[in-house]
Design a protein around this motif. Sequence first.
Motif, PDB file in Angstrom:
ATOM      1  N   VAL A 134       0.847  -1.207   0.000  1.00  0.00           N
ATOM      2  CA  VAL A 134       0.000   0.000   0.000  1.00  0.00           C
ATOM      3  C   VAL A 134       0.874   1.246   0.000  1.00  0.00           C
ATOM      4  O   VAL A 134       1.734   1.412   0.869  1.00  0.00           O
ATOM      5  CB  VAL A 134      -0.927   0.022   1.234  1.00  0.00           C
ATOM      6  N   TYR A 135       0.633   2.114  -0.977  1.00  0.00           N
ATOM      7  CA  TYR A 135       1.291   3.421  -0.972  1.00  0.00           C
ATOM      8  C   TYR A 135       0.298   4.462  -1.477  1.00  0.00           C
ATOM      9  O   TYR A 135      -0.108   4.424  -2.633  1.00  0.00           O
ATOM     10  CB  TYR A 135       2.555   3.433  -1.838  1.00  0.00           C
ATOM     11  N   ASN A 136      -0.099   5.358  -0.584  1.00  0.00           N
ATOM     12  CA  ASN A 136      -1.033   6.441  -0.918  1.00  0.00           C
ATOM     13  C   ASN A 136      -2.267   5.922  -1.644  1.00  0.00           C
ATOM     14  O   ASN A 136      -2.627   6.379  -2.722  1.00  0.00           O
ATOM     15  CB  ASN A 136      -0.321   7.508  -1.765  1.00  0.00           C
ATOM     16  N   MET A 137      -2.929   4.949  -1.009  1.00  0.00           N
ATOM     17  CA  MET A 137      -4.115   4.322  -1.599  1.00  0.00           C
ATOM     18  C   MET A 137      -5.353   4.525  -0.741  1.00  0.00           C
ATOM     19  O   MET A 137      -6.320   3.767  -0.858  1.00  0.00           O
ATOM     20  CB  MET A 137      -3.861   2.814  -1.787  1.00  0.00           C
ATOM     21  N   LEU A 153      -1.303  -6.057   5.247  1.00  0.00           N
ATOM     22  CA  LEU A 153      -1.379  -4.751   4.597  1.00  0.00           C
ATOM     23  C   LEU A 153      -0.091  -4.011   4.915  1.00  0.00           C
ATOM     24  O   LEU A 153       0.124  -3.559   6.044  1.00  0.00           O
ATOM     25  CB  LEU A 153      -2.598  -3.973   5.100  1.00  0.00           C
ATOM     26  N   VAL A 154       0.779  -3.904   3.922  1.00  0.00           N
ATOM     27  CA  VAL A 154       2.113  -3.321   4.124  1.00  0.00           C
ATOM     28  C   VAL A 154       2.092  -1.869   3.662  1.00  0.00           C
ATOM     29  O   VAL A 154       2.122  -1.589   2.451  1.00  0.00           O
ATOM     30  CB  VAL A 154       3.185  -4.113   3.362  1.00  0.00           C
ATOM     31  N   ASP A 155       2.024  -0.942   4.619  1.00  0.00           N
ATOM     32  CA  ASP A 155       2.069   0.479   4.268  1.00  0.00           C
ATOM     33  C   ASP A 155       3.516   0.873   3.987  1.00  0.00           C
ATOM     34  O   ASP A 155       4.376   0.816   4.866  1.00  0.00           O
ATOM     35  CB  ASP A 155       1.505   1.329   5.408  1.00  0.00           C
ATOM     36  N   ASP A 156       3.768   1.297   2.753  1.00  0.00           N
ATOM     37  CA  ASP A 156       5.133   1.595   2.304  1.00  0.00           C
ATOM     38  C   ASP A 156       5.428   3.092   2.456  1.00  0.00           C
ATOM     39  O   ASP A 156       5.759   3.774   1.494  1.00  0.00           O
ATOM     40  CB  ASP A 156       5.298   1.154   0.846  1.00  0.00           C
ATOM     41  N   GLY A 157       5.290   3.591   3.694  1.00  0.00           N
ATOM     42  CA  GLY A 157       5.601   4.992   3.959  1.00  0.00           C
ATOM     43  C   GLY A 157       4.661   5.967   3.283  1.00  0.00           C
ATOM     44  O   GLY A 157       5.106   7.003   2.756  1.00  0.00           O
ATOM     45  N   HIS A 206       3.893  -1.451   8.848  1.00  0.00           N
ATOM     46  CA  HIS A 206       4.319  -0.126   8.389  1.00  0.00           C
ATOM     47  C   HIS A 206       5.834  -0.105   8.225  1.00  0.00           C
ATOM     48  O   HIS A 206       6.569  -0.628   9.053  1.00  0.00           O
ATOM     49  CB  HIS A 206       3.895   0.944   9.404  1.00  0.00           C
ATOM     50  N   LYS A 207       6.296   0.465   7.117  1.00  0.00           N
ATOM     51  CA  LYS A 207       7.721   0.567   6.850  1.00  0.00           C
ATOM     52  C   LYS A 207       8.022   1.865   6.128  1.00  0.00           C
ATOM     53  O   LYS A 207       7.115   2.539   5.634  1.00  0.00           O
ATOM     54  CB  LYS A 207       8.189  -0.617   5.988  1.00  0.00           C
ATOM     55  N   GLU A 208       9.321   2.211   6.079  1.00  0.00           N
ATOM     56  CA  GLU A 208       9.728   3.376   5.305  1.00  0.00           C
ATOM     57  C   GLU A 208       9.543   3.096   3.821  1.00  0.00           C
ATOM     58  O   GLU A 208       9.618   1.958   3.364  1.00  0.00           O
ATOM     59  CB  GLU A 208      11.200   3.714   5.593  1.00  0.00           C
ATOM     60  N   ASN A 209       9.336   4.158   3.064  1.00  0.00           N
ATOM     61  CA  ASN A 209       9.088   4.007   1.636  1.00  0.00           C
ATOM     62  C   ASN A 209      10.290   3.373   0.937  1.00  0.00           C
ATOM     63  O   ASN A 209      11.421   3.802   1.103  1.00  0.00           O
ATOM     64  CB  ASN A 209       8.771   5.366   1.011  1.00  0.00           C
ATOM     65  N   GLY A 210      10.002   2.321   0.151  1.00  0.00           N
ATOM     66  CA  GLY A 210      11.068   1.658  -0.585  1.00  0.00           C
ATOM     67  C   GLY A 210      10.611   1.130  -1.932  1.00  0.00           C
ATOM     68  O   GLY A 210      11.395   0.521  -2.655  1.00  0.00           O
ATOM     69  N   GLY A 211       9.331   1.347  -2.253  1.00  0.00           N
ATOM     70  CA  GLY A 211       8.806   0.859  -3.520  1.00  0.00           C
ATOM     71  C   GLY A 211       8.000  -0.418  -3.361  1.00  0.00           C
ATOM     72  O   GLY A 211       8.059  -1.083  -2.323  1.00  0.00           O
ATOM     73  N   VAL A 212       7.257  -0.766  -4.414  1.00  0.00           N
ATOM     74  CA  VAL A 212       6.341  -1.898  -4.332  1.00  0.00           C
ATOM     75  C   VAL A 212       7.074  -3.218  -4.101  1.00  0.00           C
ATOM     76  O   VAL A 212       6.597  -4.077  -3.343  1.00  0.00           O
ATOM     77  CB  VAL A 212       5.461  -1.957  -5.607  1.00  0.00           C
ATOM     78  N   SER A 213       8.241  -3.403  -4.699  1.00  0.00           N
ATOM     79  CA  SER A 213       8.995  -4.645  -4.491  1.00  0.00           C
ATOM     80  C   SER A 213       9.458  -4.759  -3.047  1.00  0.00           C
ATOM     81  O   SER A 213       9.401  -5.840  -2.439  1.00  0.00           O
ATOM     82  CB  SER A 213      10.196  -4.701  -5.439  1.00  0.00           C
ATOM     83  N   SER A 214       9.904  -3.653  -2.490  1.00  0.00           N
ATOM     84  CA  SER A 214      10.335  -3.637  -1.096  1.00  0.00           C
ATOM     85  C   SER A 214       9.175  -3.990  -0.173  1.00  0.00           C
ATOM     86  O   SER A 214       9.332  -4.746   0.790  1.00  0.00           O
ATOM     87  CB  SER A 214      10.896  -2.257  -0.746  1.00  0.00           C
ATOM     88  N   ALA A 215       7.985  -3.463  -0.465  1.00  0.00           N
ATOM     89  CA  ALA A 215       6.812  -3.737   0.370  1.00  0.00           C
ATOM     90  C   ALA A 215       6.410  -5.206   0.279  1.00  0.00           C
ATOM     91  O   ALA A 215       6.074  -5.840   1.290  1.00  0.00           O
ATOM     92  CB  ALA A 215       5.655  -2.841  -0.056  1.00  0.00           C
ATOM     93  N   ASP A 241      13.064  -8.166  -7.125  1.00  0.00           N
ATOM     94  CA  ASP A 241      14.254  -7.357  -7.372  1.00  0.00           C
ATOM     95  C   ASP A 241      13.896  -5.889  -7.121  1.00  0.00           C
ATOM     96  O   ASP A 241      13.166  -5.275  -7.893  1.00  0.00           O
ATOM     97  CB  ASP A 241      14.722  -7.557  -8.809  1.00  0.00           C
ATOM     98  N   GLU A 242      14.425  -5.335  -6.041  1.00  0.00           N
ATOM     99  CA  GLU A 242      14.059  -3.976  -5.646  1.00  0.00           C
ATOM    100  C   GLU A 242      14.727  -2.900  -6.492  1.00  0.00           C
ATOM    101  O   GLU A 242      14.427  -1.716  -6.354  1.00  0.00           O
ATOM    102  CB  GLU A 242      14.370  -3.768  -4.152  1.00  0.00           C
ATOM    103  N   THR A 243      15.621  -3.293  -7.401  1.00  0.00           N
ATOM    104  CA  THR A 243      16.245  -2.316  -8.308  1.00  0.00           C
ATOM    105  C   THR A 243      15.372  -2.061  -9.535  1.00  0.00           C
ATOM    106  O   THR A 243      15.619  -1.104 -10.275  1.00  0.00           O
ATOM    107  CB  THR A 243      17.628  -2.800  -8.776  1.00  0.00           C
ATOM    108  N   LEU A 244      14.361  -2.897  -9.746  1.00  0.00           N
ATOM    109  CA  LEU A 244      13.496  -2.743 -10.909  1.00  0.00           C
ATOM    110  C   LEU A 244      12.303  -1.856 -10.568  1.00  0.00           C
ATOM    111  O   LEU A 244      11.720  -1.984  -9.490  1.00  0.00           O
ATOM    112  CB  LEU A 244      12.984  -4.103 -11.389  1.00  0.00           C
ATOM    113  N   THR A 245      11.946  -0.999 -11.490  1.00  0.00           N
ATOM    114  CA  THR A 245      10.790  -0.117 -11.283  1.00  0.00           C
ATOM    115  C   THR A 245       9.619  -0.493 -12.181  1.00  0.00           C
ATOM    116  O   THR A 245       8.542   0.083 -12.070  1.00  0.00           O
ATOM    117  CB  THR A 245      11.179   1.344 -11.574  1.00  0.00           C
TER     118      THR A 245
END
Length: 331
Positions: A17-20, A43-47, A70-79, A181-185
């Motif tokens: 979840v990010y700004n949803m 439900l993983v809130d990504d900052g 809840h975690k710091e923002n790191g992107g959808v792969s990180s979440a 892979d957290e390097t991929l967007t």
Amino acid sequence: MQNDQASLPLISVIVPVYNMSGRMDLCLRCLTGQTYRNLEILLVDDGSTDDSWARIQKWAARDARIRPLHKENGGVSSARNYGLDRMQGEYVTFVDPDDAFSSHMIQWLYETLGQCNVPLSTCRILPRRAAEAAILPPEPAAPGAARKVALTEYDHWGAYAHVQCYGALYRADLLQGLRFDETLTYAEDLLFFTHALLRAKTTAALMDQLYYYVEWNDSALHRPYMATQFTDVLVWEQVCTLGKDISPLFYESARTHYMFACTRAFYYSFTSESDCTDIRREAVRRLRQNRQAVWAMPPICRKERIKALLAMVSPALGEALWRLTKRFSHS
């Protein structure tokens, strides 16, 4: 389906979840209304910077199966990885918070997986326009036929083919040590699913459209092209490499998808607000390097094959015709 849900395996559902805040309610209604009840919903809130976290907590207060994380923002792969590291289920599935799905989806994916004795099952994806997002299709009365597909007969253009991490159920041990892979967007879920598929060796494909993917107006396909989207091309190249020794069908069908991705990158890049000259050159170089795969693109991609051939022969002419087409489509 057994009446005693507690006797069934625990299935983890990972939702990044990010700004949803304004879009997640339908997804959560679909999740909490699943006919398969023994779930843990992570439900993983990504900052998030909106009130998504507060909404997640409200939903958790309503349903004890929801685990708010809840975690710091790191992107959808990180979440998603954050959820994978904390899940407790014997099986796991992924959903996106702005999508919807049938109330039977998880139950039927689980039953299909067990009936076919495989570690991975999938259903088909139904694209939905934003305007119809809240109007769910009629619920099917019973699951349709499932097809057991081995890697050696896997066609990436087949009706059973799957490229997303969602709309699938995985046995947890299949994903041991496997992460996004957290390097991929872009196309990160394609790479993850491919690795899971290669591990599974055989999958069970349920032909019902049970996952409803909503094409929001602000999604990546509707926004100006960004250079980071070229990872779609790079991921399909990796899929080709991974599947080269599996079977000619797996490899060649992946390679035509690779050419489709190159063609899309060439033409979509004209919508970019940045200079994408290098991306277009690279896309054309890859198309020319794989001429046979361009010609082998299936009939369903006839228009894309013509566009690819045009870009290969004359990138300047391809650009001119693209701009002319866009001008007339907006007039």
